[in-house]
Design an enzyme around this catalytic site. Structure first.
Site, PDB file in Angstrom:
ATOM      1  N   ARG A  51    -116.088  70.670  54.604  1.00  0.00           N
ATOM      2  CA  ARG A  51    -114.634  70.748  54.379  1.00  0.00           C
ATOM      3  C   ARG A  51    -114.055  69.372  54.667  1.00  0.00           C
ATOM      4  NH1 ARG A  51    -113.834  68.727  58.668  1.00  0.00           N
ATOM      5  NH2 ARG A  51    -111.644  69.091  58.320  1.00  0.00           N
ATOM      6  N   ALA A  53    -111.028  66.726  52.643  1.00  0.00           N
ATOM      7  CA  ALA A  53    -110.871  66.337  51.236  1.00  0.00           C
ATOM      8  C   ALA A  53    -111.954  65.372  50.716  1.00  0.00           C
ATOM      9  CB  ALA A  53    -109.473  65.765  51.031  1.00  0.00           C
ATOM     10  N   ASP A 238    -104.900  65.906  52.069  1.00  0.00           N
ATOM     11  CA  ASP A 238    -105.675  66.521  50.986  1.00  0.00           C
ATOM     12  C   ASP A 238    -105.161  66.106  49.611  1.00  0.00           C
ATOM     13  OD1 ASP A 238    -105.946  68.381  53.449  1.00  0.00           O
ATOM     14  OD2 ASP A 238    -107.684  68.716  52.161  1.00  0.00           O
TER      15      ASP A 238
END
Ligand code: MRU
Length: 347
Positions: A51, A53, A238
């Protein structure tokens, strides 16, 4: 490149396959999972094995290498038509982090130019994406650290560290660099409900790399600022819209509002692969909502009162007006001027 406080690499290409450090079980267990199939790689992204970005983008790039190998083995020269389905599978894994779509587009372009076996050329590109990400993080570390005054306390949210990238981290890259320069007195980290990226991942990686960290509940941030303990909030992102609005882990917007009120500066560290000039403002950024059980349960057991429901958006958008500086590998943008990001991206 500053090698201090830099020992963690969560994404590794091992001989003929991808290995991902399983971030769901850290810090209790340190275990890599092997991947040979792009569908499993997409599941790993969706299920949070990997996980953050930039890490999602890098993983997708390696996923495309595996996809191309399998398509070429089965469909021969028709691999390019067949692999479109795999691009879609990866793109459907998580919606908010634009680095995922950025990496898929970059790999797609390379696919168009290939003649013969696609694997060697695609592997070379995936390695380049990984190495460029690590280099960008070191550059952001340097640039971000230069903004921090001697004797500062900092607060970070979620995990924007080595684990969320190829290595070194975005927000934690800045913190690593500033700490190495002796500028930071205290690092505070929000626990970050419900996945606890702060207490499980940020705390683990900072301690592993020799940087002391103090955890606080997400709700303690205002009180922490009130004590004068932090001069900067430093987070990753993100997706950053063309006007400088910043999507990041749910709770980031809270921190930005609190920081403004308390006169604390607010830094976003993100590579240019996180900037999405195709969305005008944060209003157009897709925000992922995950299963409500992530809130209702804890450690696989029901925590919340039976019969209640929960709302689980996992990102929010901080308006550009609350951001002091966006630090990228190409330079620092202070958002007084709406065109600043555009100028940076054209460089
Ligand atoms: O849901 P996650 O853990 O993938 O969310 C990660 C974040 O929000 C990070 O802060 C962001 O991706 C920046 S990572 C360098």
């Amino acid at each position: 490149m500053n090698k201090q406080h830099d020992t963690i690499r969560p994404i590794v290409w091992q001989d003929d396959h991808l290995e991902l450090l399983d971030q769901r079980i850290l810090p209790a267990e340190y275990k890599f999972i092997s991947y040979h199939d792009v569908r499993d790689v997409a599941d790993a992204i969706r299920d949070m094995v990997v996980r953050g970005a930039p890490a999602i983008g890098i993983t997708a790039a390696y996923g495309i290498v595996l996809a191309a190998r399998n398509r070429f083995a089965k469909q021969g020269d028709n691999w390019l038509a067949a692999i479109q389905e795999d691009f879609d599978t990866l793109a459907a894994s998580r919606p908010t982090a634009v680095n995922l779509f950025w990496a898929i587009e970059r790999m797609k372009k390379v696919c168009q130019e290939i003649d013969g076996n696609p694997e060697p050329r695609l592997l070379q590109e995936a390695h380049a994406i990984l190495e460029e990400d690590i280099a960008a993080n070191h550059k952001m570390g340097e640039l971000g650290a230069s903004l921090i005054e001697q004797g500062s306390g900092v607060l970070t949210h979620c995990n924007a560290g080595a684990l969320a990238t190829g290595g070194y981290g975005t927000a934690l890259g800045v913190i690593r660099s500033a700490y190495a320069q002796g500028k930071i007195t205290e690092v505070h980290a929000d626990e970050t409900r419900p996945w606890m990226q702060g207490s499980r991942l940020t705390a683990w990686e900072l301690i592993k790399d020799g940087i002391p960290v103090t955890l606080n509940t997400d709700g303690a941030a205002a009180w922490l600022m009130k004590q004068g303990k932090v001069q900067w909030v430093i987070v990753g992102s993100d997706r950053i819209a063309a006007n400088g609005d910043v999507a990041n882990k749910i709770g980031t917007y809270n921190l930005a509002v609190l920081a403004k009120y308390h006169g604390v500066k607010f830094m976003v560290a993100a590579p240019t692969s996180t900037i999405d000039m195709s969305v005008a403002s944060g209003d157009h950024i897709p925000i992922e909502t995950r299963d409500s059980n992530e809130i209702l349960n804890l450690g696989g057991r029901r925590l919340a009162a039976e019969g209640g429901s929960a709302w689980n958006p996992v990102f929010d958008v901080t308006p550009a007006s609350l951001v002091t500086a966006i630090v990228t590998e190409k330079g620092v943008v202070e958002l007084q001027d709406n065109n600043e990001l555009r100028k940076l991206m054209l460089n």
